[in-house]
Design a protein around this motif. Sequence first.
Motif, PDB file in Angstrom:
ATOM      1  N   GLY A 184      11.718  25.260   3.039  1.00 43.27           N
ATOM      2  CA  GLY A 184      12.092  24.706   4.347  1.00 43.27           C
ATOM      3  C   GLY A 184      12.748  25.721   5.258  1.00 43.27           C
ATOM      4  O   GLY A 184      13.103  25.413   6.384  1.00 43.27           O
ATOM      5  N   VAL A 185      12.949  26.946   4.776  1.00 40.56           N
ATOM      6  CA  VAL A 185      13.521  28.004   5.612  1.00 40.56           C
ATOM      7  C   VAL A 185      12.421  29.045   5.831  1.00 40.56           C
ATOM      8  O   VAL A 185      11.853  29.556   4.862  1.00 40.56           O
ATOM      9  CB  VAL A 185      14.747  28.661   4.941  1.00 40.56           C
ATOM     10  CG1 VAL A 185      15.372  29.702   5.858  1.00 40.56           C
ATOM     11  CG2 VAL A 185      15.766  27.597   4.563  1.00 40.56           C
ATOM     12  N   PRO A 233      19.062  36.763   3.007  1.00 38.30           N
ATOM     13  CA  PRO A 233      19.865  37.506   2.037  1.00 38.30           C
ATOM     14  C   PRO A 233      20.876  36.566   1.365  1.00 38.30           C
ATOM     15  O   PRO A 233      21.503  35.739   2.042  1.00 38.30           O
ATOM     16  CB  PRO A 233      20.588  38.553   2.889  1.00 38.30           C
ATOM     17  CG  PRO A 233      20.457  38.107   4.297  1.00 38.30           C
ATOM     18  CD  PRO A 233      19.342  37.138   4.398  1.00 38.30           C
ATOM     19  N   VAL A 234      20.985  36.705   0.051  1.00 35.33           N
ATOM     20  CA  VAL A 234      21.860  35.806  -0.702  1.00 35.33           C
ATOM     21  C   VAL A 234      22.776  36.629  -1.605  1.00 35.33           C
ATOM     22  O   VAL A 234      22.366  37.641  -2.158  1.00 35.33           O
ATOM     23  CB  VAL A 234      21.008  34.839  -1.566  1.00 35.33           C
ATOM     24  CG1 VAL A 234      21.890  34.019  -2.502  1.00 35.33           C
ATOM     25  CG2 VAL A 234      20.171  33.924  -0.679  1.00 35.33           C
ATOM     26  N   HIS A 235      24.028  36.172  -1.715  1.00 29.50           N
ATOM     27  CA  HIS A 235      24.995  36.826  -2.595  1.00 29.50           C
ATOM     28  C   HIS A 235      25.525  35.864  -3.636  1.00 29.50           C
ATOM     29  O   HIS A 235      25.696  34.679  -3.344  1.00 29.50           O
ATOM     30  CB  HIS A 235      26.168  37.395  -1.784  1.00 29.50           C
ATOM     31  CG  HIS A 235      25.820  38.624  -1.022  1.00 29.50           C
ATOM     32  ND1 HIS A 235      25.168  38.592   0.199  1.00 29.50           N
ATOM     33  CD2 HIS A 235      26.015  39.942  -1.318  1.00 29.50           C
ATOM     34  CE1 HIS A 235      24.980  39.826   0.634  1.00 29.50           C
ATOM     35  NE2 HIS A 235      25.474  40.668  -0.279  1.00 29.50           N
ATOM     36  N   ASN A 236      25.795  36.395  -4.803  1.00 32.60           N
ATOM     37  CA  ASN A 236      26.423  35.586  -5.850  1.00 32.60           C
ATOM     38  C   ASN A 236      27.898  35.973  -5.935  1.00 32.60           C
ATOM     39  O   ASN A 236      28.265  37.137  -5.756  1.00 32.60           O
ATOM     40  CB  ASN A 236      25.727  35.854  -7.188  1.00 32.60           C
ATOM     41  CG  ASN A 236      26.412  35.117  -8.343  1.00 32.60           C
ATOM     42  OD1 ASN A 236      26.810  33.965  -8.183  1.00 32.60           O
ATOM     43  ND2 ASN A 236      26.553  35.775  -9.480  1.00 32.60           N
ATOM     44  N   VAL A 237      28.746  34.982  -6.212  1.00 33.71           N
ATOM     45  CA  VAL A 237      30.171  35.257  -6.394  1.00 33.71           C
ATOM     46  C   VAL A 237      30.416  35.499  -7.875  1.00 33.71           C
ATOM     47  O   VAL A 237      30.318  34.584  -8.704  1.00 33.71           O
ATOM     48  CB  VAL A 237      31.032  34.066  -5.914  1.00 33.71           C
ATOM     49  CG1 VAL A 237      32.513  34.344  -6.177  1.00 33.71           C
ATOM     50  CG2 VAL A 237      30.785  33.793  -4.443  1.00 33.71           C
ATOM     51  N   GLY A 249      22.470  18.686   9.223  1.00 34.65           N
ATOM     52  CA  GLY A 249      22.254  19.984   9.859  1.00 34.65           C
ATOM     53  C   GLY A 249      21.702  20.968   8.860  1.00 34.65           C
ATOM     54  O   GLY A 249      21.716  20.736   7.644  1.00 34.65           O
ATOM     55  N   MET A 250      21.230  22.071   9.392  1.00 36.22           N
ATOM     56  CA  MET A 250      20.644  23.122   8.572  1.00 36.22           C
ATOM     57  C   MET A 250      21.630  23.617   7.514  1.00 36.22           C
ATOM     58  O   MET A 250      21.228  23.949   6.391  1.00 36.22           O
ATOM     59  CB  MET A 250      20.221  24.278   9.501  1.00 36.22           C
ATOM     60  CG  MET A 250      19.244  25.248   8.888  1.00 36.22           C
ATOM     61  SD  MET A 250      17.753  24.383   8.318  1.00 36.22           S
ATOM     62  CE  MET A 250      17.249  25.533   7.039  1.00 36.22           C
ATOM     63  N   VAL A 251      22.901  23.630   7.865  1.00 33.49           N
ATOM     64  CA  VAL A 251      23.906  24.141   6.933  1.00 33.49           C
ATOM     65  C   VAL A 251      23.926  23.342   5.630  1.00 33.49           C
ATOM     66  O   VAL A 251      24.096  23.892   4.541  1.00 33.49           O
ATOM     67  CB  VAL A 251      25.311  24.180   7.607  1.00 33.49           C
ATOM     68  CG1 VAL A 251      25.714  22.828   8.142  1.00 33.49           C
ATOM     69  CG2 VAL A 251      26.358  24.688   6.635  1.00 33.49           C
ATOM     70  N   VAL A 252      23.698  22.039   5.741  1.00 35.77           N
ATOM     71  CA  VAL A 252      23.694  21.187   4.548  1.00 35.77           C
ATOM     72  C   VAL A 252      22.446  21.469   3.705  1.00 35.77           C
ATOM     73  O   VAL A 252      22.511  21.581   2.474  1.00 35.77           O
ATOM     74  CB  VAL A 252      23.747  19.693   4.949  1.00 35.77           C
ATOM     75  CG1 VAL A 252      23.734  18.811   3.712  1.00 35.77           C
ATOM     76  CG2 VAL A 252      24.976  19.426   5.801  1.00 35.77           C
ATOM     77  N   ILE A 253      21.326  21.611   4.397  1.00 34.98           N
ATOM     78  CA  ILE A 253      20.066  21.907   3.692  1.00 34.98           C
ATOM     79  C   ILE A 253      20.164  23.257   2.983  1.00 34.98           C
ATOM     80  O   ILE A 253      19.792  23.406   1.824  1.00 34.98           O
ATOM     81  CB  ILE A 253      18.890  21.885   4.694  1.00 34.98           C
ATOM     82  CG1 ILE A 253      18.746  20.461   5.256  1.00 34.98           C
ATOM     83  CG2 ILE A 253      17.595  22.342   4.038  1.00 34.98           C
ATOM     84  CD1 ILE A 253      17.808  20.353   6.442  1.00 34.98           C
ATOM     85  N   MET A 254      20.733  24.243   3.699  1.00 31.46           N
ATOM     86  CA  MET A 254      20.900  25.576   3.119  1.00 31.46           C
ATOM     87  C   MET A 254      21.720  25.512   1.831  1.00 31.46           C
ATOM     88  O   MET A 254      21.358  26.119   0.814  1.00 31.46           O
ATOM     89  CB  MET A 254      21.619  26.500   4.114  1.00 31.46           C
ATOM     90  CG  MET A 254      20.732  27.116   5.162  1.00 31.46           C
ATOM     91  SD  MET A 254      19.706  28.425   4.465  1.00 31.46           S
ATOM     92  CE  MET A 254      20.909  29.750   4.362  1.00 31.46           C
ATOM     93  N   SER A 310      22.175  23.047  -0.141  1.00 34.67           N
ATOM     94  CA  SER A 310      21.427  22.357  -1.189  1.00 34.67           C
ATOM     95  C   SER A 310      20.347  23.272  -1.795  1.00 34.67           C
ATOM     96  O   SER A 310      20.171  23.344  -3.016  1.00 34.67           O
ATOM     97  CB  SER A 310      20.837  21.083  -0.591  1.00 34.67           C
ATOM     98  OG  SER A 310      19.675  20.715  -1.265  1.00 34.67           O
ATOM     99  N   ARG A 311      19.636  24.004  -0.938  1.00 36.16           N
ATOM    100  CA  ARG A 311      18.582  24.917  -1.416  1.00 36.16           C
ATOM    101  C   ARG A 311      19.177  26.051  -2.248  1.00 36.16           C
ATOM    102  O   ARG A 311      18.636  26.428  -3.279  1.00 36.16           O
ATOM    103  CB  ARG A 311      17.815  25.524  -0.231  1.00 36.16           C
ATOM    104  CG  ARG A 311      17.073  24.512   0.614  1.00 36.16           C
ATOM    105  CD  ARG A 311      15.808  23.995  -0.063  1.00 36.16           C
ATOM    106  NE  ARG A 311      15.083  23.137   0.858  1.00 36.16           N
ATOM    107  CZ  ARG A 311      15.169  21.801   0.874  1.00 36.16           C
ATOM    108  NH1 ARG A 311      15.924  21.175  -0.018  1.00 36.16           N
ATOM    109  NH2 ARG A 311      14.486  21.110   1.753  1.00 36.16           N
TER     110      ARG A 311
END
Lengths: 120, 373
Positions: free
Chosen positions: B351-352, B357-361, B307-312, B314-315
């Motif tokens: 692929g997206v 938007p991305v956040h770092n912990v 699913g997309m969640v796995v690809i996300m 990984s990316r």
Amino acid sequence: MPDAVLDEAVLDQLLETVGGDRTFLTELVEAYLADSPGLLAAMRAGLAVDDRAALRRAAHTLKSTSASLGAATFATTCREVETNALEADPAWLAERIQAVVVAYEPVAAALQERLGGAAR
Amino acid sequence: MTEGPSGRVLVVDDSRVNRSLLVRAVQEQGYEVTEAENGREALARLGGEGGRDVDAVLLDLEMPELDGYETLRRMKADPRLRHVPVIIISAVDDLASVVRCIEMGATDYLPRPFDAAILRARLSASLATKHLHDLERQYTARQAELLETIERQRAELAHFLSPQVAALVSTQEGHVLLEGHRRLITAVFCDLRGFTAFSETAEPEELFGVLREYQAAMGELVVEYGGTLEHFAGDGLLVFFNDPQLVPEHEQQAVRMAVAMRSRFDTLQQRWRKRGYDLGFGVGIAVGHATLGRIGFEGRYDYGAIGMVVIMASRLSSEAAAGQILLSQRAFAAVEDLVVGESIGEVSLKGVSRPVPVHNVVGLREEAATSAR
């Protein structure tokens, strides 16, 4: 005959129970006739030495073997001694044991005649 | 002897007239018979050689040495004899004794004088109970053996698979899950920065040594946090949460694991740096629906997520710099209260279609609070 010494229905049952084996019943009656006088003596002895438990056990055994062989009325007489063996007055017990001894004779005779060794 | 029942009956009676009558009557029903003159003899017979063959006991009550009551009591107190049915022989007019014996565990009673039909009924009912009990015991023993085998296989499989997946194989419910299903999961993908360069220059022994240490450390944390390890591929590893086992707050659990992994990695890296290895650890975490189940082909199936969640995940992991744990928007929204985060802005992922938007912990709030004190 309401007061028959032997209950014919029980005797019929008995014969069926052992698969119609008359010889076996003859042996059984012989064992009964051999053991019962000892039980009568044990009852008297139990009263004489005041071993009521022994008296009770002898009366119990005679009651149950007699019932097994169809001597229902006699079994009731024995039972009366059994159930009162521990507490009853000795004089009363002596009298009842005597009644058992007296009642035994016709039972023994009837069993001997009906199923005893003479039939072989 | 009509239907030819089978079984062995122990007749216990002190009067030889009554005993031989019972023995004969029971034989007439087609059973084998052994006899005893009193309770003591009966217990010796039951406890001795061949005692296990006794399927039912016909027990008189008034007996010298050891009476029927005490014999019954001892049988019921003995785990080896407890299940053997006991039929009390009693005068018809003595129901009080019968009641007392039934309360003590007797199965039934035979009124004296008895007839063939009653004897047959009492014996066949008791022997049926005993037979059922014996079958049940056999069945339980076989069941235990089977369960032990399954458990052994499961334990063995667990060396190769995630414990959660190994557990699936041995349950009915698990089979349904293996067939394939949709579920909301949190996917965590991690890999090492600088690993490709390292693998080109390192000796194979070094390379495997590093991988083993790394995988052992990470694998331990996956188990500790209840994640499902989908696979190790060299330095990459994919873990998901909330499947096959449901995990409450799976997003938070995933982030906690990633933070623990990062700190464990730092410890490893300090050692590795002394040996001259320069490696970094990056993580990507995404939340979304995936199709999970058995993937592969006959002979080599894996439990996998598609699913997309796995690809996300990984990316995001590829995008992460050394030491970063990057979260998708949805993952961040779910753990906002838990973490100290920083926005990385909108990032274009392969692929997206659109930048996301991305956040770092940076860390966990609870840790920040502890170190601030």
